[in-house]
Design a protein around this motif. Structure first.
Motif, short mmCIF file in Angstrom:
data_model
loop_
_atom_site.label_atom_id
_atom_site.label_comp_id
_atom_site.label_asym_id
_atom_site.label_seq_id
_atom_site.Cartn_x
_atom_site.Cartn_y
_atom_site.Cartn_z
N VAL A 119 0.84 -1.20 0.00
CA VAL A 119 0.00 0.00 0.00
C VAL A 119 0.87 1.25 0.00
O VAL A 119 0.68 2.16 -0.80
CB VAL A 119 -0.96 0.00 1.21
CG1 VAL A 119 -1.59 1.36 1.39
CG2 VAL A 119 -2.03 -1.06 1.03
N ARG A 120 1.85 1.27 0.90
CA ARG A 120 2.64 2.50 1.02
C ARG A 120 3.56 2.69 -0.16
O ARG A 120 3.65 3.77 -0.73
CB ARG A 120 3.48 2.45 2.28
CG ARG A 120 2.64 2.07 3.42
CD ARG A 120 3.14 2.62 4.67
NE ARG A 120 2.23 2.18 5.69
CZ ARG A 120 1.56 2.99 6.43
NH1 ARG A 120 1.69 4.28 6.26
NH2 ARG A 120 0.75 2.53 7.34
N SER A 122 3.46 1.52 -3.17
CA SER A 122 2.89 1.83 -4.48
C SER A 122 2.26 3.21 -4.50
O SER A 122 2.20 3.83 -5.56
CB SER A 122 1.91 0.75 -4.94
OG SER A 122 0.97 0.47 -3.96
N ALA A 123 1.85 3.72 -3.35
CA ALA A 123 1.36 5.10 -3.33
C ALA A 123 2.51 6.08 -3.50
O ALA A 123 2.45 7.00 -4.32
CB ALA A 123 0.61 5.39 -2.04
#
Lengths: 213, 213
Positions: A119-120, A122-123
């Motif tokens: 999540v982190r 790829s953000a």
DNA sequence: CTAAACCGACCGTGCACTCGGTCGGTATGC
DNA sequence: GCATACCGACCGAGTGCACGGTCGGTTTAG
């Protein structure tokens, strides 16, 4: 340079070189845990070193710089994920592909670090000059390719209706995956990714599955 | 402290005070643009100041610290979004709620900063002590509440089938929204969020919509 | 002897935030 | 009408800290 694995294959690896491998593996594990809660930018190699049980210099002996560490982490993730999904054999196709996505999510639910990591990173990595930017683009592209192929194959075998809007479904499926992970990272106890994803997949099947089969 | 508006209401605001309002608005705009491409953590107030046309100290005169700036940005976003969605009247319910989500996405497609802002901030903010963490939780919670209410109302009026799995659909819909935005931030030219979302919504309607109506 | 593993000291940079101020405009007492 | 007091807008210089990375070394194992 010291760290790239697979070098000098002709000689037996001795004990010290094994110690190095262990340190590298520990470091990668520590990095995964850190990156997964703080993201890459905000994490410090000093902290990774601390958790690995090395000094910062000691860690930098194995990974020449911070982005090398990130690369190792991403490779690790890619490797474990694709081993789980595809194993030794070929990639599942048709609806089976979507089922294995569900299995992947079920398994990752027991490894929160992996979800947080993804999540982190790829953000963050949507920024063009982020060190993981290319990785992220590749990751999305190959996932899309696989799912596209899966649907096309399903059409061929007849388990998926021919008028299905392939691209949209591929992107939406990936979106559900990512979005659920994001919600889960924010509040892990409030939901079950597996349950929600199952509803989505059932919906897919009932909308585009061949009722004859 | 100087910046909270609405003080000493009996007096006319003079020219310099209005200049302050303008500076604040410019700063918020600059911050939105920066945060949307670099995220909050990685952005520096110096850079925001530069783009605002102020010195760093000048900027900090208006916003006591970095998180105050972030708060202002988030308030701005919240305000504009809810004005667009709900306007003066009540929130749309039933399928209309989902339609207005589509309208929101269509509109935001023309404002890339807003998508980037949301994608980055909400990913960063999953960390528990991030200054936007509470905002993010509230944002998700209120969105879920609205959509839940929308579906319940649809059931009441009969346009949505009664056996619909409300929670899963709410979470999946939000997931699709977030996930599509993420993909779009990564490669804006490769897709149309509106088209993909429409496919998802059609699927929803055909799965859980009342065919009689 | 060689090479890898590992470390302490150091350095440059970027950053959020502080401090002490200037300047111009506005209210107020005389 | 003018001096005084006050306020908000704004700035330059500086401070302390966290961080990524370098360098020159020592230890350890074969």
């Amino acid at each position: 340079m010291s760290y790239p694995p697979g070098y000098r294959i002709e000689r037996e690896r001795n004990r010290t070189e094994k110690a190095g491998d262990i340190a590298r593996a520990k470091a990668i594990q520590a990095a995964i845990e850190l990156f997964s809660t703080s993201g890459y930018n905000k994490s410090s190699i000093a902290e990774v070193a601390l958790r690995t049980g090395l000094s910062q210099s000691g860690l930098l002996h194995h990974f020449p710089n911070k982005t090398a560490l990130l690369t190792a982490v991403l490779e690790q993730r890619e490797k474990e994920d694709s081993e789980f999904l595809f194993g030794e054999g070929a990639a599942p196709l048709g609806w089976a592909a979507f089922d294995s996505l569900l299995a992947l999510v079920a398994r990752n639910s027991t490894r929160p670090e992996w979800i947080g990591l993804f999540v982190r990173i790829s953000a963050e990595a949507t920024e063009a000059n982020h060190p993981a930017n290319q990785w992220m683009l590749d990751h999305y592209r190959s996932t899309r390719q696989w799912l596209t192929q899966a649907i096309e194959d399903g059409k061929r075998t007849g388990e998926i209706l021919p008028d299905v809007p392939v691209d949209a479904i591929v992107r939406n499926t990936i979106a559900v995956l990512d979005g659920l992970q994001q919600q889960w990272v924010a509040e892990p106890d409030s939901m079950s990714m597996v349950a929600e994803l199952r509803v989505y997949l059932d919906q897919l099947r009932s909308a585009w599955g061949n009722p004859q089969q």
